[in-house]
Write an enzyme that holds these catalytic residues in place. Structure first.
Site, PDB file in Angstrom:
ATOM      1  CB  ALA B  17      11.480  20.983  -9.242  1.00 23.48           C
ATOM      2  NE  ARG B  46      16.514   8.042  -4.916  1.00 20.67           N
ATOM      3  CZ  ARG B  46      17.548   8.285  -4.138  1.00 20.67           C
ATOM      4  NH1 ARG B  46      18.320   7.297  -3.719  1.00 20.67           N
ATOM      5  NH2 ARG B  46      17.835   9.508  -3.756  1.00 20.67           N
ATOM      6  N   GLY B 136      27.690  27.797  -8.091  1.00 17.67           N
ATOM      7  CA  GLY B 136      26.254  27.933  -8.359  1.00 17.67           C
ATOM      8  C   GLY B 136      25.897  28.897  -9.470  1.00 17.67           C
ATOM      9  N   GLY B 189      18.436  24.987   6.926  1.00 17.95           N
ATOM     10  CA  GLY B 189      18.602  24.304   5.647  1.00 17.95           C
ATOM     11  C   GLY B 189      19.849  24.712   4.878  1.00 17.95           C
ATOM     12  CE  LYS B 207      30.627  23.863  -4.894  1.00 20.93           C
ATOM     13  NZ  LYS B 207      30.031  24.536  -3.714  1.00 20.93           N
ATOM     14  N   GLY B 304      21.337  27.125  -4.139  1.00 19.05           N
ATOM     15  CA  GLY B 304      19.911  27.439  -4.205  1.00 19.05           C
ATOM     16  C   GLY B 304      19.332  26.941  -5.506  1.00 19.05           C
TER      17      GLY B 304
END
Lengths: 436, 436
Positions: B17, B46, B136, B189, B207, B304
């Site tokens: 998103a 999905r 990241g 989270g 990684k 993130g």
């Protein structure tokens, strides 16, 4: 395999010799990465007879870099001359005219002529790469040009001059004076015989303007940089900073503000616990702040023959991998014709905290007068230290750390304090850079 | 202007998103950098009905990522699904077969199938980019693939998992137990409901193997990694480390040794004064050592939505700038067919310093026995601390820091100490990583 990439190297100092040596020693590894070989076919330098520890018998010698640039025997013109800006400019212009890619380590050239040269390169669809021009071996130019595409940057700051950081590090760790550290740096080859360009902050400014352009998509403007060097940093400043939780570093800072872009080079107080405070000796470091990433930090070697050669070679590999004419490669991240002049935020509009050192006559009422002038200019104080830093019966030293205020207010307060006649020597004023 | 680069995004979680939102919000800036627009034309996920805060009315929906990969309406297949390795593998294979560039954030996919996929991509002359798969938002993949071409690397180590570093940081700063910190990380989270993959060190291992391949030009081998997680790190270890001048970090380390390449993931003692010790919370950091550069260090956000999206977008911009078929782009730095299997250096051959914690019965002769077993195995000691770390009348804690020795010797000494029956609980053994 595509045919070899033919390279002409102008300038055979430490970096030039390193580049040629490494290209030869690692020829197989590089060819494997590029899908073609990279071959030095021509060189140019002042003194043909000098022994540089590299065999130049199979490369063509040019006395003039401009002639080499004009030659049709090379694909890439590598400019490692430094100095002689007019000659270098003429050679690089000529190389681009001829459709040769250019790799340069020359910050002074780009700080003055970067945008015009970028326009020429982009018109021809060729590369003008300059990884070695900023922060030596740290691959910061490619990162800013290519890896942060989705980010809007807000601030870039860093330690971009190894000489200054070496001097400030030794002043801190060994308690030596600026003068003694500079002499040592010169003896060890970390500082030039004429150190003005480094310690005056000008080298950092030249690098900073390139970062500013990469960061904000603006044209390059060396005249807009506020520059202060490190020669007036004293042991008292360093010791007082330490007590108050700060280290002093020479930073280049490019900052987006509501009133435009600030470009500043000056000794800066950074919190002892910050990453940038841990950068010691000749190491360079750069912090980049952006909307998507928060903060990125890079550190590594900012100078030296091999480190600089590493940057030059990565540029050459980039060029060798691309197939000419089929790569869209804006030199400064955004197409040069679309770079916009930035609105300069004058340093007088700077807001932030300040470290102020005042050597005052030891007489009644002086401290009250200082405090009043601060209050009159809406400056509130975070810390006040008064110590016998100077060995004197009649002089005392007052150290103030202000909360966030404006440069203009600080200057007004200091002018008023000066006017009162309380100062024994010129005040010391060092900006504090906030860290995330 | 060249026509738009048509992108299909598979996986519409936080990262997917973010990618779509940023590509739209910054469309002009990106088009300016690329010389063409980047347009999301298709998506796959999905649950079509879920509200993701982005308008998907003008993009084609695919229930199956494999179908989207097979479609001729896209130029680039962006894989942000995670999990479901077989499905993801099938989709990425299909995309490459169809000649679509691939951008993926999927370390598990690449750790298992990276080399085969790279071979496919390179045969077609298309891109398989994966900046988001390691660290990241830190642009480390591009740096290793493109910026260090002239370097021979000797060691890569880093903090590659934000969850573990968050937990270890809070254990240090707040004196909390591992269990409490993990619970907090889950509440905030920063950790999954099933945290095994992170805290067990497996995420770091996935990684690390990609970094190893980039660093040493070797094939990818997940099975060769020695992996230990952080769940047995106690407050005693953290406090004792602090006293002795160390911090505990979960590091992934890839090291070239005389007997081959070591790949290790384990809690590690790093000197308090080192840069890596200053990396707090969810931040990631990576150190690279090479012949030309000495040490480079990068730090930044390791996870993130926006940070990961930043990496994905930089990959897309790379692809948009290149003109297909005219770019030589080895996925892992060196052509995939030329990557060589590395010789695995088994961790039992590891040499280095060790932190050893022993909870022993408080009776006469125990310390002498411990000391003798160390000496019998040629282990010399740098520090010995004996403190009542555990509140007990009958148990005491001995902390040893060894000088450089071998893992096999340390294991032998510890086995002998165990056999003596002096240990109240299992010993703790933490490797010390030397810093430059």
């Amino acid at each position: 395999m595509t045919e070899a990439l033919k390279v002409g190297v102008a300038g055979l100092g430490t970096v030039g010799a390193s580049v040629i040596r490494i290209l030869r020693e690692k020829a197989n590894s590089l060819a494997c990465q590029c899908g073609r070989t990279i071959k030095v076919v021509a060189v140019s330098a002042r003194d043909k007879g000098r022994n540089r520890g590299i065999d130049l018998s199979d490369v063509k010698w040019f006395d003039s870099p401009v002639e080499m640039a004009a030659s049709n025997e090379i694909d890439v013109f590598v400019e490692l001359i430094g100095g002689e800006l007019d000659l270098v400019h003429a050679a690089v212009k000529k190389a681009l005219e001829r459709g040769h890619h250019v790799v340069t380590a020359n910050k002074a050239l780009l700080a003055r002529h970067g945008v015009t040269l970028a326009v020429s390169a982009e018109k021809k669809g060729i590369f003008l790469h300059f990884e070695a021009a900023v922060a030596g071996g740290i691959p910061i130019v490619k990162a800013m040009r290519e890896s942060l595409s989705g980010n809007y940057l807000s601030r870039v700051y860093g330690i971009l001059n190894g000489t200054c950081n070496y001097i400030l590090t030794r002043m801190f760790t060994e308690g030596l004076s600026f003068k003694d550290c500079l002499a040592d740096a010169q003896r060890l080859g970390y500082a030039e015989a004429d150190p003005t360009f480094d310690i005056g902050g000008h080298d950092t400014a030249h690098k900073l303007v390139l970062l500013t352009s990469l960061a904000f998509g603006t044209t390059i403007s060396l005249d807009d940089v506020y520059v202060e060097g490190i020669s007036n940093i004293s042991q008292i400043d360093i010791r007082a900073a330490d007590e108050l939780g700060y280290r002093i570093k020479l930073l280049g800072v490019a900052l987006k503000t509501d009133s435009g872009i600030e470009q500043r080079v000056h000794p800066t107080m950074v919190p002892t616990s910050s990453m940038i405070a841990q950068i010691h000796g000749v190491t360079n470091a750069l912090s980049i702040q952006s909307d998507l990433l928060g903060e990125l930090l890079f550190s590594g070697p900012g100078a030296g023959g091999d480190a600089t050669a590493s940057a030059v070679i990565s540029d050459l590999v980039d060029i060798a991998k691309a197939r000419p004419g089929f790569q869209y490669a804006p030199v400064l991240g955004s197409p040069a014709l679309q770079l916009v002049p930035h609105k300069k935020a004058h340093v007088s509009h700077h807001t932030g905290g300040y470290f102020i050192r005042l050597n005052v006559h030891d007489r009644a009422g002086v401290f009250a007068a200082v405090a009043r002038h601060m209050a009159d200019n809406q400056i509130s104080l975070e810390s006040i230290v008064q110590r016998p830093f100077v060995e004197s019966q009649t002089v005392k030293t007052i150290i103030l750390i202000t909360h966030e205020t404006t440069e203009v207010n600080v200057r007004k307060a200091l002018a008023a304090i000066e006017k009162d006649g309380h100062l024994v020597t010129k005040f010391q004023l060092i900006r504090i850079e906030p860290m995330t």
